[in-house]
Design a protein around this motif. Structure first.
Motif, PDB file in Angstrom:
ATOM      1  N   VAL A 190       0.856  -1.182   0.000  1.00 23.86           N
ATOM      2  CA  VAL A 190       0.000   0.000   0.000  1.00 23.86           C
ATOM      3  C   VAL A 190       0.893   1.232   0.000  1.00 23.86           C
ATOM      4  O   VAL A 190       1.696   1.434   0.919  1.00 23.86           O
ATOM      5  CB  VAL A 190      -0.942   0.012   1.219  1.00 23.86           C
ATOM      6  N   LEU A 191       0.777   2.049  -1.031  1.00 24.67           N
ATOM      7  CA  LEU A 191       1.633   3.221  -1.176  1.00 24.67           C
ATOM      8  C   LEU A 191       1.223   4.319  -0.205  1.00 24.67           C
ATOM      9  O   LEU A 191       0.045   4.454   0.151  1.00 24.67           O
ATOM     10  CB  LEU A 191       1.556   3.745  -2.608  1.00 24.67           C
ATOM     11  N   ASP A 192       2.188   5.097   0.197  1.00 26.98           N
ATOM     12  CA  ASP A 192       1.921   6.220   1.099  1.00 26.98           C
ATOM     13  C   ASP A 192       1.470   7.426   0.278  1.00 26.98           C
ATOM     14  O   ASP A 192       2.061   8.502   0.306  1.00 26.98           O
ATOM     15  CB  ASP A 192       3.176   6.549   1.905  1.00 26.98           C
ATOM     16  N   ALA A 193       0.440   7.211  -0.494  1.00 26.02           N
ATOM     17  CA  ALA A 193      -0.140   8.245  -1.350  1.00 26.02           C
ATOM     18  C   ALA A 193      -1.568   7.830  -1.652  1.00 26.02           C
ATOM     19  O   ALA A 193      -1.923   6.653  -1.533  1.00 26.02           O
ATOM     20  CB  ALA A 193       0.659   8.398  -2.641  1.00 26.02           C
ATOM     21  N   SER A 194      -2.391   8.787  -2.028  1.00 21.00           N
ATOM     22  CA  SER A 194      -3.803   8.505  -2.294  1.00 21.00           C
ATOM     23  C   SER A 194      -4.117   8.697  -3.765  1.00 21.00           C
ATOM     24  O   SER A 194      -3.596   9.609  -4.412  1.00 21.00           O
ATOM     25  CB  SER A 194      -4.702   9.425  -1.462  1.00 21.00           C
ATOM     26  N   GLU A 222      -6.721  -0.570  -3.936  1.00 25.32           N
ATOM     27  CA  GLU A 222      -6.132  -1.402  -2.892  1.00 25.32           C
ATOM     28  C   GLU A 222      -4.631  -1.156  -2.750  1.00 25.32           C
ATOM     29  O   GLU A 222      -4.037  -1.514  -1.730  1.00 25.32           O
ATOM     30  CB  GLU A 222      -6.391  -2.878  -3.186  1.00 25.32           C
ATOM     31  N   MET A 223      -4.013  -0.561  -3.769  1.00 25.76           N
ATOM     32  CA  MET A 223      -2.572  -0.306  -3.716  1.00 25.76           C
ATOM     33  C   MET A 223      -2.252   1.111  -3.254  1.00 25.76           C
ATOM     34  O   MET A 223      -1.099   1.528  -3.276  1.00 25.76           O
ATOM     35  CB  MET A 223      -1.958  -0.581  -5.093  1.00 25.76           C
ATOM     36  N   PHE A 224      -3.276   1.858  -2.834  1.00 26.26           N
ATOM     37  CA  PHE A 224      -3.084   3.232  -2.378  1.00 26.26           C
ATOM     38  C   PHE A 224      -3.707   3.420  -0.999  1.00 26.26           C
ATOM     39  O   PHE A 224      -4.640   2.707  -0.621  1.00 26.26           O
ATOM     40  CB  PHE A 224      -3.712   4.221  -3.370  1.00 26.26           C
ATOM     41  N   SER A 225      -3.187   4.398  -0.259  1.00 27.65           N
ATOM     42  CA  SER A 225      -3.759   4.724   1.042  1.00 27.65           C
ATOM     43  C   SER A 225      -5.146   5.318   0.854  1.00 27.65           C
ATOM     44  O   SER A 225      -5.444   5.937  -0.177  1.00 27.65           O
ATOM     45  CB  SER A 225      -2.870   5.736   1.776  1.00 27.65           C
ATOM     46  N   LEU A 226      -5.980   5.136   1.866  1.00 27.78           N
ATOM     47  CA  LEU A 226      -7.308   5.727   1.812  1.00 27.78           C
ATOM     48  C   LEU A 226      -7.193   7.245   1.901  1.00 27.78           C
ATOM     49  O   LEU A 226      -6.341   7.767   2.628  1.00 27.78           O
ATOM     50  CB  LEU A 226      -8.168   5.200   2.958  1.00 27.78           C
ATOM     51  N   PRO A 227      -8.017   7.993   1.185  1.00 22.53           N
ATOM     52  CA  PRO A 227      -7.942   9.458   1.223  1.00 22.53           C
ATOM     53  C   PRO A 227      -8.063   9.985   2.647  1.00 22.53           C
ATOM     54  O   PRO A 227      -8.934   9.564   3.408  1.00 22.53           O
ATOM     55  CB  PRO A 227      -9.139   9.889   0.367  1.00 22.53           C
ATOM     56  N   GLY A 228      -7.168  10.902   3.004  1.00 20.76           N
ATOM     57  CA  GLY A 228      -7.201  11.499   4.330  1.00 20.76           C
ATOM     58  C   GLY A 228      -6.435  10.734   5.376  1.00 20.76           C
ATOM     59  O   GLY A 228      -6.219  11.224   6.480  1.00 20.76           O
ATOM     60  N   LEU A 229      -5.984   9.516   5.040  1.00 24.43           N
ATOM     61  CA  LEU A 229      -5.301   8.696   6.037  1.00 24.43           C
ATOM     62  C   LEU A 229      -3.960   9.309   6.424  1.00 24.43           C
ATOM     63  O   LEU A 229      -3.576   9.312   7.585  1.00 24.43           O
ATOM     64  CB  LEU A 229      -5.097   7.280   5.503  1.00 24.43           C
ATOM     65  N   GLU A 230      -3.245   9.884   5.423  1.00 19.53           N
ATOM     66  CA  GLU A 230      -1.951  10.495   5.733  1.00 19.53           C
ATOM     67  C   GLU A 230      -2.139  11.688   6.668  1.00 19.53           C
ATOM     68  O   GLU A 230      -1.371  11.915   7.582  1.00 19.53           O
ATOM     69  CB  GLU A 230      -1.248  10.968   4.454  1.00 19.53           C
ATOM     70  N   LEU A 231      -3.228  12.466   6.425  1.00 20.43           N
ATOM     71  CA  LEU A 231      -3.494  13.637   7.250  1.00 20.43           C
ATOM     72  C   LEU A 231      -3.760  13.232   8.690  1.00 20.43           C
ATOM     73  O   LEU A 231      -3.282  13.846   9.635  1.00 20.43           O
ATOM     74  CB  LEU A 231      -4.695  14.401   6.677  1.00 20.43           C
ATOM     75  N   LYS A 232      -4.500  12.141   8.868  1.00 16.82           N
ATOM     76  CA  LYS A 232      -4.789  11.664  10.215  1.00 16.82           C
ATOM     77  C   LYS A 232      -3.515  11.215  10.912  1.00 16.82           C
ATOM     78  O   LYS A 232      -3.336  11.402  12.101  1.00 16.82           O
ATOM     79  CB  LYS A 232      -5.796  10.515  10.151  1.00 16.82           C
ATOM     80  N   ARG A 233      -2.602  10.625  10.153  1.00 17.25           N
ATOM     81  CA  ARG A 233      -1.343  10.182  10.744  1.00 17.25           C
ATOM     82  C   ARG A 233      -0.542  11.376  11.258  1.00 17.25           C
ATOM     83  O   ARG A 233       0.079  11.332  12.312  1.00 17.25           O
ATOM     84  CB  ARG A 233      -0.520   9.415   9.711  1.00 17.25           C
ATOM     85  N   LYS A 234      -0.554  12.480  10.476  1.00 17.69           N
ATOM     86  CA  LYS A 234       0.210  13.663  10.877  1.00 17.69           C
ATOM     87  C   LYS A 234      -0.339  14.251  12.165  1.00 17.69           C
ATOM     88  O   LYS A 234       0.386  14.723  13.019  1.00 17.69           O
ATOM     89  CB  LYS A 234       0.177  14.700   9.751  1.00 17.69           C
ATOM     90  N   LYS A 235      -1.661  14.258  12.297  1.00 20.59           N
ATOM     91  CA  LYS A 235      -2.261  14.797  13.508  1.00 20.59           C
ATOM     92  C   LYS A 235      -1.934  13.934  14.710  1.00 20.59           C
ATOM     93  O   LYS A 235      -1.801  14.409  15.810  1.00 20.59           O
ATOM     94  CB  LYS A 235      -3.776  14.898  13.330  1.00 20.59           C
TER      95      LYS A 235
END
Length: 730
Positions: free
Chosen positions: A443-447, A717-730
């Motif tokens: 799963v890539l660290d991108a949406s 399935e090969m990409f992060s869910l939208p907004g998931l990276e933002l939640k990680r930063k918070k």
């Protein structure tokens, strides 16, 4: 260092339809490094040569699995320290305590592969990477330790070199290699073992069956079951084979060589005792259909099975030299098949052939099947299609593009020229293949942007003409391998994805594309690749002459531009998908055509939805066929109108969108052309991509041959869910 693999579940929000916005909840493989334990290290190999070498046996007297070479390989494992130093030592008994878990709870897995001598006397193994992958899968299923497959292959090479004089120099004979992994912890109680032992023994072998390479008779076993849904049938465990001994003995008592495992009240064909099964039917429309049961969790994913299917599909695609004697009207189907269908086809004269495939038995033709008190007779000899084809001249065994005397198409010349010009800039195929294997399910660290209803400016454009300012997002993908005068080139389609740059939120300079995986598999499994990429005995001087790489091809038809692919970012083997990336500049250089991304919908299109599919052909169509326009390298393309026909789940059953069914593949009409694989299937009304083309498939005689693809939701399935990276930063 050893990798301890765990699984974490990322649940996706429900859509308005009440189902997950993706096909099903996504399981993501996360890999953590344990600083205490170590992986297999070939550099630590210790060799102890026997002082009592055995006399080499006569090939004519070999009985399968009864003679063993002078040496074996052992590698111990402990939970606290990981894999210990490997040792090649004289073949001999193992010392184990009677409380070892292997004796009580069947904590044991194994593999089987072969090393051969070719016509020049050179030794080579047959697709060992496939065996390593399957062995690790089996190990995970029974809580045994996993390992670095490439490292074990290196050790297998060392063992083969040590005992290579044991390999028979007789056609049809080989060295059978048996890696085995067992739990050795001296403890009672069902739990993962803290100690294990991986060992490898070798045996010179000829035909698996006592009858040699003659056709065999099978007994359709209805009294016993080999496997059940959710069980262990898809894994190579000793526990799968011991229960079959009684059934095999009863078949032998009735005069049959092996038993044919039948499942369920409809007597679905699953496997032969030691082989996968293949059936060839002549359908009423004149098409010859090669059928094998699908990998539904009860079928072992055989290496020989995969190879037969690949060769048949290569023959159909026309990208390889045609197999002499094999019909051009051939379709390959992975679908359920029952003994009733086989019996009726035999009675109607439509049963062409029945054969088994396996590493030990290779390809074994079947001449009859005992079923419910009578024999179903099957054609053999000159009437068959696969088991006994006419002898093929050595020159014809190679792919056309690998043979220096075959004219090279114009597109291939462009690709090979680009390979030479960009030597050192393009990532080598060996590296890309390793990434394809290692990054499966990553799963890539991108949406990837959800665009089920794209704006007017974002809709896919169906005008096929070339635009000097911006192309329509569909590109050609080429994989190339060259060694001296020999070469292999495979091409397919692909398209650019809308993946924003994480740092700026704008369109990323690094292009991310999606395409099919089977064209990479085709070149990976080609004879040339086996000769120069997978051969453990090739000289370093010869290896230095190898040129390889993969490219994205864009631009005007008369002067295409080649952009090296820098990496395979992720792959989904079950869906035949690759996510590719280029360097940050290759698709955005000055004076280059801007390649727009296509909008991709995470939701499936319902059956009956009108679509447009991007078709490609290598020759100019008839003038009566309107809409075809020139494309790169002398090819032609067209956005062809069609319709979504239906879906299947991973077990091959009909599936419905808008439910909790897992949508594995979609069917559509019309039938795609060979170069179209990897191209987009677009909802004509919304302008969003709803699928990726893979080829054609026939599931049954009623529906016939249909276009076959994968729903676009699989790409997500090969990409992060939208907004998931933002939640990680918070």
């Amino acid at each position: 260092m050893s990798s301890l693999k765990s699984l974490r579940l990322l649940s996706s929000p429900l859509s308005r339809s009440g189902r997950p916005s993706l096909a099903h909840s996504r399981w993501v493989s996360s890999v953590s490094q344990n600083p205490v334990t170590g992986d297999i290290e070939p550099s630590k190999l210790k060799t102890i040569t026997t002082d009592q070498p055995k006399e080499l046996p006569s090939s004519s007297g070999l009985v399968f699995g009864r003679t063993f070479t002078d040496h074996m390989l052992t590698i111990p494992w402990k939970a606290t320290t990981g894999w210990g130093p490997p040792t090649i030592q004289p073949y001999g008994p193992l010392s184990l305590p009677p409380s070892a878990t292997v004796f009580h709870y069947a904590q044991e897995i194994f593999e089987g592969l072969k090393a051969y001598r070719d016509a020049t006397g050179r030794v080579t193994m047959f697709r060992p990477d496939m065996n390593m992958k399957r062995m690790n899968t089996s190990a995970q299923r029974v809580a045994l330790p996993t390992f670095n497959g490439a490292a074990l292959i290196e050790l297998l090479k060392s063992l083969i070199r040590k005992d290579k004089h044991w390999i028979p120099d007789v056609p049809g004979y080989s060295l059978y290699i048996r890696p085995t992994l067992i739990g050795t912890q001296p403890a009672l109680g069902v739990q993962p073992p803290d100690e294990a032992l991986l060992f490898v023994i070798c045996s010179p072998v000829g035909p698996y069956y006592p009858t040699g390479f003659k056709p065999i008779a099978l007994y359709g076993t209805t009294e016993f079951s080999r496997a059940a849904p959710g069980g262990i049938g898809a894994f190579k465990l000793g526990a799968n084979y011991a229960p079959g001994v009684v059934a095999q003995r009863e078949a032998a008592a009735k005069g049959y060589a092996q038993n044919l495992w039948l499942h369920g009240p409809d007597h679905h064909i699953t496997e032969v005792g030691t082989m996968n099964t293949m059936v060839v039917f002549k359908q009423p429309n004149g098409v010859t259909e090669l059928v094998t049961p699908p990998l539904d969790g009860m079928i072992l994913p055989g290496v020989t099975r995969d190879s037969v299917l690949a060769l048949a599909r290569d023959h159909i695609s026309g990208q390889s030299a045609p197999i002499d004697g094999l019909t051009e009207k051939l379709v390959v189907s992975e679908r359920p098949v029952t003994m009733k269908e086989v019996k009726e086809a035999s009675q109607d004269g439509r049963l062409v052939e029945f054969f088994g495939t396996g590493t030990a038995a290779v390809i074994s033709t079947v001449d009859k099947i005992g079923y419910l008190g009578e024999d179903v007779h099957i054609p053999v000899g000159s009437q068959t299609v696969f088991g006994n084809p006419p002898k093929i001249p050595r020159e014809a065994e190679r792919y056309r593009s690998e043979h220096p005397q075959v004219p090279i198409p114009a597109l291939n010349k462009h690709i090979l020229s680009s390979l030479s010009l960009r030597e050192g800039k393009a990532t080598a195929l060996r590296t890309l293949v390793e990434q394809y294997t290692e990054r499966h399910g990553r799963v890539l660290d991108a949406s990837l942007v959800y665009e089920s209803r794209p704006s007017e400016g974002r809709k896919t454009r169906f005008e096929s003409g070339f635009n000097l300012e911006e192309d329509d997002g569909v590109v050609m993908i080429a994989h190339a391998l060259q060694h001296g005068a020999k070469h292999k080139v495979t091409v397919c389609s692909g398209f650019v994805l809308n993946v924003p740059d994480k740092s700026s939120g704008s369109r990323s300079k690094q292009k991310i594309l999606v395409s099919c995986a089977h064209t990479l598999e085709e070149i990976r499994n080609s004879r040339l690749a086996r000769d120069v990429l997978s051969n453990p005995f090739i000289s370093s001087e010869s290896q230095d002459q190898v040129k390889s790489g993969s490219f994205v091809i864009t631009g005007p038809p008369s002067s295409p531009t080649f952009h090296p692919i820098s990496a395979i970012a992720s792959s989904l083997h079950r869906s035949d998908l690759l996510v590719l990336s280029t360097s940050s500049t290759t698709l955005s250089e000055n004076n280059d055509v801007r390649i727009r991304s296509l909008p991709v919908s995470p939701y499936p299109a319902h059956p009956g939805t009108p679509i447009r599919a991007h078709f490609v052909v290598d020759t100019k169509p008839d003038d009566s066929e309107e809409g075809w326009t020139p494309w790169v390298g002398g090819t032609w393309r067209k956005w062809v109108k069609g319709m979504v026909v239906g879906y299947k789940d991973f077990a091959g059953r009909d599936a419905q969108p808008g439910t909790y069914d897992a949508l594995s593949h979609l069917f559509f009409q019309p039938l795609p052309t060979p170069g179209s694989s990897g191209g987009p299937i677009v909802d004509e009304e919304s302008g969003a991509v709803v699928g990726v083309m893979l080829g054609t498939r026939m599931d049954n005689r009623i529906s016939g041959v249909r276009g076959w693809g994968v729903p676009s939701e699989a790409i997500f399935e090969m990409f992060s869910l939208p907004g998931l990276e933002l939640k990680r930063k918070k």
